[in-house]
Motif scaffolding. Structure first.
Motif, PDB file in Angstrom:
ATOM      1  N   VAL A  51     -37.878 -16.106 -48.666  1.00  0.00           N
ATOM      2  CA  VAL A  51     -37.840 -15.405 -48.410  1.00  0.00           C
ATOM      3  C   VAL A  51     -37.118 -14.910 -47.382  1.00  0.00           C
ATOM      4  O   VAL A  51     -36.670 -15.620 -46.735  1.00  0.00           O
ATOM      5  N   PRO A  52     -36.856 -12.969 -47.412  1.00  0.00           N
ATOM      6  CA  PRO A  52     -36.757 -12.553 -48.116  1.00  0.00           C
ATOM      7  C   PRO A  52     -36.315 -12.377 -49.770  1.00  0.00           C
ATOM      8  O   PRO A  52     -35.095 -13.535 -50.124  1.00  0.00           O
ATOM      9  N   ALA A  53     -37.352 -11.653 -50.847  1.00  0.00           N
ATOM     10  CA  ALA A  53     -36.316 -11.567 -52.292  1.00  0.00           C
ATOM     11  C   ALA A  53     -36.274 -10.185 -52.404  1.00  0.00           C
ATOM     12  O   ALA A  53     -37.086  -9.506 -52.454  1.00  0.00           O
ATOM     13  N   LEU A  54     -35.821  -9.351 -52.883  1.00  0.00           N
ATOM     14  CA  LEU A  54     -35.317  -7.556 -53.573  1.00  0.00           C
ATOM     15  C   LEU A  54     -35.417  -7.851 -54.652  1.00  0.00           C
ATOM     16  O   LEU A  54     -34.239  -8.381 -54.957  1.00  0.00           O
ATOM     17  N   GLU A  55     -36.117  -7.564 -55.050  1.00  0.00           N
ATOM     18  CA  GLU A  55     -36.005  -6.952 -56.687  1.00  0.00           C
ATOM     19  C   GLU A  55     -35.656  -5.823 -56.954  1.00  0.00           C
ATOM     20  O   GLU A  55     -36.412  -4.859 -56.260  1.00  0.00           O
ATOM     21  N   ASP A  56     -34.993  -5.027 -56.806  1.00  0.00           N
ATOM     22  CA  ASP A  56     -34.323  -3.727 -57.514  1.00  0.00           C
ATOM     23  C   ASP A  56     -33.581  -3.277 -59.254  1.00  0.00           C
ATOM     24  O   ASP A  56     -32.357  -3.455 -58.947  1.00  0.00           O
ATOM     25  N   GLY A  57     -34.818  -3.021 -59.961  1.00  0.00           N
ATOM     26  CA  GLY A  57     -34.137  -3.111 -61.102  1.00  0.00           C
ATOM     27  C   GLY A  57     -34.207  -4.352 -62.364  1.00  0.00           C
ATOM     28  O   GLY A  57     -34.302  -4.917 -61.827  1.00  0.00           O
ATOM     29  N   ASP A  58     -32.410  -4.175 -62.143  1.00  0.00           N
ATOM     30  CA  ASP A  58     -32.136  -5.682 -62.656  1.00  0.00           C
ATOM     31  C   ASP A  58     -31.692  -6.107 -61.605  1.00  0.00           C
ATOM     32  O   ASP A  58     -30.950  -7.502 -62.118  1.00  0.00           O
ATOM     33  N   VAL A  59     -31.333  -5.918 -60.752  1.00  0.00           N
ATOM     34  CA  VAL A  59     -31.321  -6.189 -59.354  1.00  0.00           C
ATOM     35  C   VAL A  59     -31.782  -7.403 -58.666  1.00  0.00           C
ATOM     36  O   VAL A  59     -32.927  -6.927 -58.238  1.00  0.00           O
ATOM     37  N   THR A  60     -31.134  -8.755 -58.049  1.00  0.00           N
ATOM     38  CA  THR A  60     -31.810  -9.657 -57.334  1.00  0.00           C
ATOM     39  C   THR A  60     -31.203  -9.919 -56.077  1.00  0.00           C
ATOM     40  O   THR A  60     -29.953 -10.251 -55.988  1.00  0.00           O
ATOM     41  N   ILE A  61     -31.561 -10.240 -55.049  1.00  0.00           N
ATOM     42  CA  ILE A  61     -30.734  -9.822 -54.058  1.00  0.00           C
ATOM     43  C   ILE A  61     -31.896 -11.143 -52.658  1.00  0.00           C
ATOM     44  O   ILE A  61     -32.851 -10.441 -52.839  1.00  0.00           O
ATOM     45  N   PHE A  62     -31.142 -11.916 -52.449  1.00  0.00           N
ATOM     46  CA  PHE A  62     -32.186 -13.164 -51.901  1.00  0.00           C
ATOM     47  C   PHE A  62     -31.403 -12.834 -50.232  1.00  0.00           C
ATOM     48  O   PHE A  62     -31.998 -14.319 -49.968  1.00  0.00           O
ATOM     49  N   GLU A  63     -29.898 -12.800 -49.857  1.00  0.00           N
ATOM     50  CA  GLU A  63     -30.110 -12.938 -48.395  1.00  0.00           C
ATOM     51  C   GLU A  63     -30.759 -11.471 -47.683  1.00  0.00           C
ATOM     52  O   GLU A  63     -29.842 -10.227 -48.074  1.00  0.00           O
ATOM     53  N   THR A  64     -30.650 -11.586 -46.233  1.00  0.00           N
ATOM     54  CA  THR A  64     -31.216 -10.601 -46.066  1.00  0.00           C
ATOM     55  C   THR A  64     -29.707  -9.428 -45.621  1.00  0.00           C
ATOM     56  O   THR A  64     -29.857  -8.453 -45.416  1.00  0.00           O
ATOM     57  N   GLY A  65     -28.632 -10.354 -45.532  1.00  0.00           N
ATOM     58  CA  GLY A  65     -27.291  -9.244 -44.539  1.00  0.00           C
ATOM     59  C   GLY A  65     -26.993  -8.653 -45.743  1.00  0.00           C
ATOM     60  O   GLY A  65     -26.545  -7.611 -45.828  1.00  0.00           O
ATOM     61  N   ALA A  66     -26.953  -9.108 -46.840  1.00  0.00           N
ATOM     62  CA  ALA A  66     -26.664  -8.990 -48.546  1.00  0.00           C
ATOM     63  C   ALA A  66     -27.301  -8.220 -49.244  1.00  0.00           C
ATOM     64  O   ALA A  66     -27.114  -6.716 -49.138  1.00  0.00           O
ATOM     65  N   ILE A  67     -28.955  -7.774 -48.039  1.00  0.00           N
ATOM     66  CA  ILE A  67     -29.648  -6.966 -49.083  1.00  0.00           C
ATOM     67  C   ILE A  67     -29.180  -5.550 -48.065  1.00  0.00           C
ATOM     68  O   ILE A  67     -29.586  -4.430 -48.829  1.00  0.00           O
ATOM     69  N   THR A  68     -28.628  -6.151 -46.919  1.00  0.00           N
ATOM     70  CA  THR A  68     -28.433  -4.382 -45.915  1.00  0.00           C
ATOM     71  C   THR A  68     -27.535  -3.774 -46.442  1.00  0.00           C
ATOM     72  O   THR A  68     -27.642  -2.837 -46.673  1.00  0.00           O
ATOM     73  N   GLU A  69     -27.091  -4.772 -47.025  1.00  0.00           N
ATOM     74  CA  GLU A  69     -25.205  -3.866 -47.706  1.00  0.00           C
ATOM     75  C   GLU A  69     -25.593  -3.417 -48.874  1.00  0.00           C
ATOM     76  O   GLU A  69     -25.183  -2.509 -49.165  1.00  0.00           O
ATOM     77  N   TYR A  70     -26.796  -4.120 -49.698  1.00  0.00           N
ATOM     78  CA  TYR A  70     -26.923  -3.585 -51.057  1.00  0.00           C
ATOM     79  C   TYR A  70     -27.762  -2.760 -50.792  1.00  0.00           C
ATOM     80  O   TYR A  70     -27.194  -1.292 -51.285  1.00  0.00           O
ATOM     81  N   LEU A  71     -28.470  -2.108 -49.848  1.00  0.00           N
ATOM     82  CA  LEU A  71     -29.272  -0.378 -50.029  1.00  0.00           C
ATOM     83  C   LEU A  71     -29.144   0.389 -49.287  1.00  0.00           C
ATOM     84  O   LEU A  71     -29.077   1.441 -50.078  1.00  0.00           O
ATOM     85  N   VAL A  72     -27.676  -0.164 -48.151  1.00  0.00           N
ATOM     86  CA  VAL A  72     -27.303   0.854 -47.520  1.00  0.00           C
ATOM     87  C   VAL A  72     -26.193   1.083 -48.025  1.00  0.00           C
ATOM     88  O   VAL A  72     -25.391   2.758 -48.120  1.00  0.00           O
ATOM     89  N   GLU A  73     -25.805   0.651 -49.023  1.00  0.00           N
ATOM     90  CA  GLU A  73     -24.215   1.129 -50.421  1.00  0.00           C
ATOM     91  C   GLU A  73     -24.911   1.866 -51.349  1.00  0.00           C
ATOM     92  O   GLU A  73     -24.862   2.643 -52.312  1.00  0.00           O
ATOM     93  N   THR A  74     -25.941   1.176 -51.649  1.00  0.00           N
ATOM     94  CA  THR A  74     -26.659   1.844 -52.760  1.00  0.00           C
ATOM     95  C   THR A  74     -27.899   3.396 -52.959  1.00  0.00           C
ATOM     96  O   THR A  74     -26.943   4.193 -53.764  1.00  0.00           O
TER      97      THR A  74
END
Length: 213
Positions: A51-74
């Motif tokens: 963990v973690p793994a974030l599912e957001d529609g068709d997007v799946t991300i599994f690293e906390t740093g990447a999840i952070t970047e994804y969320l603030v950019e999306t």
């Protein structure tokens, strides 16, 4: 459907706290430390079975740093990122990655103190050395937090959820007596409603049940 796979007090706390800070709706899926996640089904979400793994529609991300970047950019309306061109952009990026520098020492100490249950499995030398290295990384934060509440002069941002979790875990292994800025920083974070919601619920399976000084 937005869904976060989480284990209480694990690194996924970074992502959980950020989701709460951003006010996004999501489903929380709690996984037990006693049940291995390294199976074919879960590895479709997180190849290393963690963990973690974030599912957001068709997007799946599994690293906390990447999840952070994804969320603030999306979802930039949160204001928790610092986009390219912002004067604090590279500071933001640096702190985001420094969370993992702290995290590697925290992970080693957690392995030796928590995961390796038999004394013969543990290395007192490694535990002492990693505690020293963890204390050194906290010293970096102690200097950076001088005169300000959060890591960036402009105020709270997503990197505080990443660094914040590392500091929260580090408090189990390093005394903060000589780190007043870090201690005050952690207290400020723990007073935030989002951070409080990201902590284990009553009776939940915890990673840390005591301090290891």
């Amino acid at each position: 459907m937005r869904r976060l796979h989480h284990g209480w007090e694990s690194r996924s706390t970074r992502s959980l706290a950020l989701l709460y800070e951003m006010g996004l709706e999501f489903e929380l899926v709690i996984h037990s430390f006693r049940k291995p996640l390294y199976n074919d089904e879960y590895r479709q979400l997180s190849p290393a079975g963690r963990v973690p793994a974030l599912e957001d529609g068709d997007v799946t991300i599994f690293e906390t740093g990447a999840i952070t970047e994804y969320l603030v950019e999306t979802y930039p309306e949160s204001g928790f990122g610092r986009p390219v061109g912002d004067p604090e952009h590279w500071q933001w990026v640096q702190w985001l990655h420094f969370a993992e520098t702290i995290g590697q020492h925290l992970a080693t100490l957690t392995q030796h103190h928590v995961v390796l249950r038999e004394d013969w499995m543990k290395s007192p030398t490694v535990m002492k050395y990693e505690a020293m290295r963890l204390r050194r990384t906290l010293g970096v934060l102690e200097e950076a937090l001088q005169g300000q509440d959060y890591l960036l002069a402009s105020g709270f941002s997503a990197v505080d959820t990443n660094i914040g979790y590392s500091v929260y875990g580090a408090a189990r292994f390093v005394r903060f007596d000589e780190l007043p800025n870090v201690a005050a920083y952690l207290a400020r974070l723990m007073a935030r409603p989002a951070f409080q919601k990201a902590l284990p619920t009553k009776g939940a399976e915890r990673l840390y049940n005591k301090d290891f000084y």
